[in-house]
Design a protein around this motif. Sequence first.
Motif, PDB file in Angstrom:
ATOM      1  N   ARG A 181       0.447   7.360   6.574  1.00  0.00           N
ATOM      2  CA  ARG A 181       0.496   6.962   5.166  1.00  0.00           C
ATOM      3  C   ARG A 181       1.560   7.799   4.484  1.00  0.00           C
ATOM      4  N   GLU A 182       2.396   7.159   3.711  1.00  0.00           N
ATOM      5  CA  GLU A 182       3.521   7.833   3.077  1.00  0.00           C
ATOM      6  C   GLU A 182       3.034   8.968   2.185  1.00  0.00           C
TER       7      GLU A 182
ATOM      8  N   ARG B  34       1.410   3.482   0.771  1.00  0.00           N
ATOM      9  CA  ARG B  34       2.238   2.691   1.694  1.00  0.00           C
ATOM     10  C   ARG B  34       1.999   3.187   3.115  1.00  0.00           C
ATOM     11  N   TYR B  35       1.711   2.239   3.984  1.00  0.00           N
ATOM     12  CA  TYR B  35       1.374   2.544   5.374  1.00  0.00           C
ATOM     13  C   TYR B  35       2.490   2.055   6.290  1.00  0.00           C
ATOM     14  N   TYR B  36       2.635   2.792   7.394  1.00  0.00           N
ATOM     15  CA  TYR B  36       3.564   2.374   8.445  1.00  0.00           C
ATOM     16  C   TYR B  36       3.062   2.938   9.764  1.00  0.00           C
TER      17      TYR B  36
ATOM     18  N   ARG C  36       7.175  -0.436   5.851  1.00  0.00           N
ATOM     19  CA  ARG C  36       6.038   0.054   5.088  1.00  0.00           C
ATOM     20  C   ARG C  36       5.358  -1.086   4.328  1.00  0.00           C
TER      21      ARG C  36
ATOM     22  N   ARG D 147       2.363  -1.869   1.435  1.00  0.00           N
ATOM     23  CA  ARG D 147       1.563  -1.234   0.390  1.00  0.00           C
ATOM     24  C   ARG D 147       0.127  -1.748   0.443  1.00  0.00           C
TER      25      ARG D 147
END
Length: 770
Positions: free
Chosen positions: A369-370, A400-402, A416, A418
């Motif tokens: 997670r950012e 924002r996840y990646y 990413r 959201r």
Amino acid sequence: MVIAGGNGVDHRKVATNIGNGTAPKDKQHVGRWGRSLASGEMSFPCHRPGRVARLLQLLLLTLATFPKAFLLLTPPWSTTFKGEKVTLTCKDHHSLVQGYISWYYNGDLWTRGPETIQIKTSAHYSCKTQRSSLSDPVHVEFLFDWLILQASHPVFEGDDVYLRCRGKKEEGINEKIYYRNNKRITHDYNSEVIRLHSVSRDNSKYHCTASGGSSWRPWITTSKPLKIQVQELFPHPVLRASSSQPIEGSPVSLKCETWLPPLRSHIQLQFCFFREDKVLGSGWIDSPELQILTMWSEDSGSYWCQAKAVTPNIIKKSLRSWIRVQRIPVSDVNLEIQPPGGQLIEGEDLVLICSVAKGTGTVTFSWHREGTERNLGRKIQRALSAELRIAAMREQDAGRYYCSADNFYGPILSKRIRVTLRIPASCPVLTLRTPRTQAVVGDVVELRCEAQRGSPPILYRFYHEDVTLGSSSAPSGGGASFNLSLTPERSGNYSCEADNGLGAQRSEAVPLRVTVPVSRPVLTFNPARAQVMVGDLLELRCEVQRGSPPILYWFYHEDVILGNTSAPFGGGSSFNLSLTTEHSGNYSCGADNGLGVQSSYMVTLNFTGLSTNKVIQITSGVIGWLLSMLGLAATASLVSHFRTQRKSGGLPGTGTPSDSPEEHREPSRSRPSSTDPHRPIHSEPAALMELQPVYSNVSPGHDNLVYSQIWSSHHTKEKPGETASEQVEEPAIIYSEVKKAHPDDHEGQAHEDAAENYENLPCVPLALDR
């Protein structure tokens, strides 16, 4: 010689440039040091082949990373007496300091000035030049004490330190003793300065004592404890690799970076490198760099290094760095989320699916997670996709996840996505804000309702005893307010409700008591004013028509406080007063419930005469006793004489006209008494005049007269055939005038006849004062 590292410089790039002979020439200090070395103006305490080249590399690295400045003290003691001065000198790795010096006081920028300043205040001092980083702080202490313990400065790990026990007056000191952690340090007798060998950075505390005086009057004093400021000889090294994800078959360069302070640049350092717990190469070497010619996939792992000072023997190790040898890289990393759209309600689960289009071997998937350094999860598997479930999402999980995928060629990141969360409103808190400590009728109270959590917009509703007062909206979240003007009916329980469409939440009830100021009190009396007389017990009753309890009542007579009583539950309150003639005058009362005193109207009372149920006997010495006896002895004769005269129709020989039965029927109602013109006339009910016989002596103030006053109950004689108006009352009061013997009468002289010493005088009865 200084070995430096850190401060945000890419040491790998610097080392590569040095190795290729392309060190940056645009930096003036690098060029100058290079020219100095080329001209032979500098020498190194080393005679091994290749050592000069390695030292040159480390020196250039030092100059490129702005090493720390350092402070010198003059005199070189970190503790001194109050009133003395200490000179601070700021130095860096250059022989001459250029530009201004930034001085710091207890961590804050203090001033900018020359490289030398004088101080006389206890604090932590540090400095920074334009070509250095901030120095380590030095605590300089100025003490008012009579005896202080001083430690030399600067002191680095492994150095010897000098301790000096110093008194304001050295005369008369016979012995000085030094202690470490309250244990005596062995040294020469009464040494002015002692030397401690090879100190380390620990929490030891030192102090000293001084003693003197004679055997019959000795004295001893102790210094304040001192902690020696031992600085790091060199910081923990940092391992840096030319590549943390090398491709199979490529070389990797490892560097163990640390630095020595300029004052200890002569100390020799050695280095050793490790993979996992296995030593690489030949072990300890003089160079901080190790070259690995070829990396294979089995060489992946954690690497670290150690740095050691040969003398003194100090060893420090670095943190571990992970090196992965890459194979065929993965590509086209993609992240999907469920439920689709990325919008959840707090408490729901979030599913993250990470996949790759290409890649071989074992793939490491990780989710992030950012804004957070730690990954959310990691899975290693031989597959092209992996799934991570995050249970019960919370507010802080939004963002924002990646994801990333790595099969030893380096992580490849996805785009990413959201994720937003709608948060139900939490149970709100209702706060009542009043303009004063007590809520008073007429005040405007602010009802503040706020939910600590909840996605906006939030609608707030306000209630009084479950009756809606109104509502207010918070479009951006937070709380909302509602103003209410207070009336007496507004006392009770208040609550509020927060609703953002995900379920309404009700606050706890908050009670509010609206205080009503007291009205003007009314003062009354029991018995009524027309009935009270001297000697009565008078009840003063004070009461307000409105006002919140508790109420404190005050009672006044001529503005003098008689007393006070309290009404804890409201209503009125009473005060009892035993009346004397001095109690005539103005009466009032006051009421107070904390919101201001209200006073009643003033009431005037005049008290004269005696009460109908109390007897006041006025006696004075022997004369009073004699008169009492004379009155009792004469009573029978007077009554008999009066009745005889009444039957005959008059009183003989008295000089007072006789009264007819009609004149004695209601003397207090018909006319005032001829014997007491100042007594007020009152009309009393017959029941109040039913009195038992009472006898008392009354002195009118004449020397030769005493009046014996006889009170008797009324006796009404009824005759057959007579009407009520024709009924005859017995006399109510008879005054008998008793003449005293003249003071000139000598003993043995014959007294006057008894008939001449007594005289019956009619008088109206005493009436109650209305």
